[in-house]
Design a protein around this motif. Structure first.
Motif, PDB file in Angstrom:
ATOM      1  N   ASN A 218       0.820  -1.206   0.000  1.00  0.00           N
ATOM      2  CA  ASN A 218       0.000   0.000   0.000  1.00  0.00           C
ATOM      3  C   ASN A 218       0.858   1.262   0.000  1.00  0.00           C
ATOM      4  O   ASN A 218       0.548   2.255  -0.664  1.00  0.00           O
ATOM      5  CB  ASN A 218      -0.917  -0.013   1.230  1.00  0.00           C
ATOM      6  CG  ASN A 218      -1.834   1.194   1.288  1.00  0.00           C
ATOM      7  OD1 ASN A 218      -2.739   1.324   0.488  1.00  0.00           O
ATOM      8  ND2 ASN A 218      -1.601   2.066   2.246  1.00  0.00           N
ATOM      9  N   ASN A 219       1.974   1.203   0.735  1.00  0.00           N
ATOM     10  CA  ASN A 219       2.819   2.378   0.866  1.00  0.00           C
ATOM     11  C   ASN A 219       3.582   2.707  -0.413  1.00  0.00           C
ATOM     12  O   ASN A 219       3.995   3.848  -0.616  1.00  0.00           O
ATOM     13  CB  ASN A 219       3.809   2.192   2.022  1.00  0.00           C
ATOM     14  CG  ASN A 219       3.960   3.455   2.841  1.00  0.00           C
ATOM     15  OD1 ASN A 219       3.096   4.328   2.832  1.00  0.00           O
ATOM     16  ND2 ASN A 219       5.059   3.573   3.558  1.00  0.00           N
ATOM     17  N   ILE A 220       3.782   1.721  -1.266  1.00  0.00           N
ATOM     18  CA  ILE A 220       4.426   1.994  -2.553  1.00  0.00           C
ATOM     19  C   ILE A 220       3.584   2.991  -3.347  1.00  0.00           C
ATOM     20  O   ILE A 220       4.104   3.935  -3.948  1.00  0.00           O
ATOM     21  CB  ILE A 220       4.619   0.685  -3.349  1.00  0.00           C
ATOM     22  CG1 ILE A 220       5.674  -0.197  -2.674  1.00  0.00           C
ATOM     23  CG2 ILE A 220       5.038   0.986  -4.794  1.00  0.00           C
ATOM     24  CD1 ILE A 220       5.860  -1.548  -3.341  1.00  0.00           C
ATOM     25  N   THR A 221       2.269   2.784  -3.330  1.00  0.00           N
ATOM     26  CA  THR A 221       1.373   3.674  -4.065  1.00  0.00           C
ATOM     27  C   THR A 221       1.219   5.019  -3.365  1.00  0.00           C
ATOM     28  O   THR A 221       1.367   6.081  -3.987  1.00  0.00           O
ATOM     29  CB  THR A 221      -0.010   3.021  -4.225  1.00  0.00           C
ATOM     30  OG1 THR A 221       0.138   1.794  -4.940  1.00  0.00           O
ATOM     31  CG2 THR A 221      -0.955   3.936  -4.982  1.00  0.00           C
ATOM     32  N   VAL A 222       0.921   4.987  -2.064  1.00  0.00           N
ATOM     33  CA  VAL A 222       0.658   6.226  -1.332  1.00  0.00           C
ATOM     34  C   VAL A 222       1.867   7.156  -1.346  1.00  0.00           C
ATOM     35  O   VAL A 222       1.769   8.347  -1.673  1.00  0.00           O
ATOM     36  CB  VAL A 222       0.241   5.919   0.121  1.00  0.00           C
ATOM     37  CG1 VAL A 222       0.132   7.198   0.935  1.00  0.00           C
ATOM     38  CG2 VAL A 222      -1.084   5.172   0.144  1.00  0.00           C
ATOM     39  N   SER A 223       3.042   6.629  -1.000  1.00  0.00           N
ATOM     40  CA  SER A 223       4.237   7.460  -0.943  1.00  0.00           C
ATOM     41  C   SER A 223       4.693   7.879  -2.336  1.00  0.00           C
ATOM     42  O   SER A 223       5.146   9.009  -2.540  1.00  0.00           O
ATOM     43  CB  SER A 223       5.370   6.708  -0.232  1.00  0.00           C
ATOM     44  OG  SER A 223       5.016   6.417   1.105  1.00  0.00           O
ATOM     45  N   GLY A 224       4.576   6.958  -3.299  1.00  0.00           N
ATOM     46  CA  GLY A 224       4.982   7.296  -4.666  1.00  0.00           C
ATOM     47  C   GLY A 224       4.200   8.472  -5.225  1.00  0.00           C
ATOM     48  O   GLY A 224       4.771   9.403  -5.808  1.00  0.00           O
ATOM     49  N   LEU A 225       2.893   8.462  -5.017  1.00  0.00           N
ATOM     50  CA  LEU A 225       2.072   9.570  -5.503  1.00  0.00           C
ATOM     51  C   LEU A 225       2.358  10.859  -4.738  1.00  0.00           C
ATOM     52  O   LEU A 225       2.340  11.951  -5.303  1.00  0.00           O
ATOM     53  CB  LEU A 225       0.590   9.202  -5.398  1.00  0.00           C
ATOM     54  CG  LEU A 225       0.104   8.137  -6.385  1.00  0.00           C
ATOM     55  CD1 LEU A 225      -1.366   7.823  -6.134  1.00  0.00           C
ATOM     56  CD2 LEU A 225       0.294   8.597  -7.824  1.00  0.00           C
ATOM     57  N   ALA A 226       2.611  10.724  -3.424  1.00  0.00           N
ATOM     58  CA  ALA A 226       2.898  11.918  -2.627  1.00  0.00           C
ATOM     59  C   ALA A 226       4.164  12.615  -3.114  1.00  0.00           C
ATOM     60  O   ALA A 226       4.217  13.846  -3.207  1.00  0.00           O
ATOM     61  CB  ALA A 226       3.036  11.534  -1.155  1.00  0.00           C
ATOM     62  N   PHE A 227       5.201  11.839  -3.430  1.00  0.00           N
ATOM     63  CA  PHE A 227       6.478  12.419  -3.825  1.00  0.00           C
ATOM     64  C   PHE A 227       6.542  12.847  -5.298  1.00  0.00           C
ATOM     65  O   PHE A 227       7.249  13.790  -5.636  1.00  0.00           O
ATOM     66  CB  PHE A 227       7.611  11.422  -3.562  1.00  0.00           C
ATOM     67  CG  PHE A 227       7.876  11.184  -2.104  1.00  0.00           C
ATOM     68  CD1 PHE A 227       8.003  12.237  -1.214  1.00  0.00           C
ATOM     69  CD2 PHE A 227       8.013   9.886  -1.618  1.00  0.00           C
ATOM     70  CE1 PHE A 227       8.259  12.016   0.129  1.00  0.00           C
ATOM     71  CE2 PHE A 227       8.268   9.656  -0.283  1.00  0.00           C
ATOM     72  CZ  PHE A 227       8.380  10.721   0.600  1.00  0.00           C
TER      73      PHE A 227
END
Length: 457
Positions: A305-314
């Protein structure tokens, strides 16, 4: 309120009730004295008045949830605002080339991962009522300092420190809320934090666009203002939290003594064989929690899940710039906001599954640290998911996000089905025979290995 739960007690239950001395007495005082609150089947030996509990929960919500929500919001903003700063000229001013920006992002996650479990332990030793405001002030200071960096080395150093101070926030929040909420309530609130994290990115985009309309902030201009202003807001929030945050029910000035006793009792009443609300380090419990199949599975889910959330945030600001290259920087910042909205209904659909898979971890503090540590391995992966060579369509990054989202859903569904199957298997177990000869402390130490334990699905 009645002294016994609304059931006909078995012989063993009568024995426990006599031990608690709650027949015809006050169950709150019995629980407060550190005595048994459940039988070996996990059934509560005291019955709590639903209306009184509802009033207490509303009061807890009013005093506990708002500061937690704002601290988590600005923790995420101070982590992700580097993406907004990149859009406003950070990469050019710091002379970042090639994969330098990805490297700076990775530095944060290296310290975040390394300090995840140590921060969780520190939170338990210091107490979340002091620990959470302290780290909020510290990562706010790091954000302000980022506004003054002049090269990749200084930026990397500050991001490393930011990772250290932010590492304890999510497990610290889980630990803090576990002092106030039952398991189902705790799973509900933690799941809200998880599924609404991307909305912090939308708020960060709005805030960054507003800041960039200013000519300057002191001696700072453009992207440097983003870090300075948002960091100062975070520091102010942390200082205020020192004053308004209550460490535990026993010290809450806004609760009467009866409400304090009720707050403690309602937590004990759902723990199998529990005689106390644990706040000290317990190595056997920590290892059992970490090795729980639910903890391990949710750790993998959080990683994906964090791959998507953090990737989009950055990288959302970078992607937006490639789509709208001729618009102003402020307009580009505003364009980073809408993409968070259509993703929210999908995350809401996953919400109920995530409630269930977070429940066990919500009850065990060290596993939360393990979960978040594994989750941020996903964050580290995300820093290399959108590369300059893959622009402007970013097939690799978008394909990776699609795959991880699909796997998240499938693993969550599989975990939910396994929990239901395991509960059915446990129903056939003769709990009294299995636990024969066990002392009360030994029963309490079994945790999820207790045959009377049931996963809440």
């Amino acid at each position: 309120m009645t002294s016994l739960a609304g059931m006909s007690p078995t012989g063993s239950e009568k024995a426990v009730a006599e031990h608690n001395n709650i027949a015809g007495g006050d169950p709150i005082n019995a629980a407060e004295q550190g005595l048994v609150a459940t039988d070996q089947y996990g059934r509560a030996l005291v019955e709590i008045d639903a209306k009184a509990e509802s009033r207490l929960r509303r009061k807890i919500n009013l005093h506990v949830l708002p500061p937690m929500a704002f601290m988590y919001l600005f923790c995420f903003i101070d982590r992700a605002n580097i993406g907004n700063a990149k859009l406003a000229g950070l990469e050019k001013d710091l002379e970042l080339h090639g994969h330098d920006y990805n490297a700076v992002l990775s530095i944060f996650y290296i310290s975040y991962i390394l300090f995840e479990i140590p921060s969780t332990v520190a939170c338990k030793l210091i107490g979340p009522g002091w620990f959470l405001p302290a780290i909020t002030v510290l990562f706010g200071v790091c954000s302000v300092c980022t506004g003054f960096v002049d090269n990749i080395h200084a930026a990397s150093g500050v991001r490393f420190l930011l990772g250290i101070f932010e590492a304890g926030m999510m497990p610290g929040i889980a630990y803090y809320l576990s002092r106030w909420y039952r398991g189902r309530e705790l799973a509900f609130y933690l799941s809200i934090y998880v599924v609404t994290a991307p909305l912090a990115g939308a708020f960060g985009g709005l805030l960054a666009s507003a800041i960039l309309t200013l000519d300057h902030f002191g001696t700072l201009h453009t992207w440097r203002m983003i870090f300075a202003i948002e960091g100062l807001i975070t520091i102010g929030l942390g200082l205020l939290s020192f004053i308004i945050l209550t460490d535990r029910p026993e010290t809450a000035r806004w609760l009467s003594q009866t409400e304090k006793d009720l707050a403690i009792t309602r937590l004990k009443s759902e723990r199998v064989g529990t005689t106390e609300v644990l706040d000290q380090l317990d190595k056997p419990k920590m290892l059992r929690g970490i090795l729980s199949p639910v903890t391990l599975c949710t750790a993998v889910i959080f990683l994906l899940n964090n791959i998507t959330v953090s990737g989009l945030a950055f990288f959302a600001p970078t992607i937006v710039k490639s789509i709208y290259p001729d618009t102003t920087v402020v307009a580009q910042q505003l364009h980073t906001v809408p993409h968070h909205v259509p993703t929210h209904p999908l995350r809401r659909d996953l919400f109920h599954l995530q409630r269930h898979i977070h429940l066990w971890c919500a009850l065990q503090r060290p596993p939360i640290g393990t979960n978040v540590m594994f989750g941020n391995i996903g964050g580290l992966i995300s820093t290399w998911s959108f590369l300059p060579s893959d622009a402007p369509d970013y097939h690799i990054g978008n394909g990776l996000n699609l795959a991880t989202s699909a796997m998240t859903f499938l693993l969550a569904a599989a975990m939910w089905m396994w929990m239901r199957w395991d509960n059915h298997r446990r129903e056939a177990v003769d709990v009294e025979r299995v636990l024969e000869g066990f002392s009360q402390s030994e029963v309490q130490d079994l945790d999820w290995l207790n045959p009377g334990f049931k996963w809440r699905t």
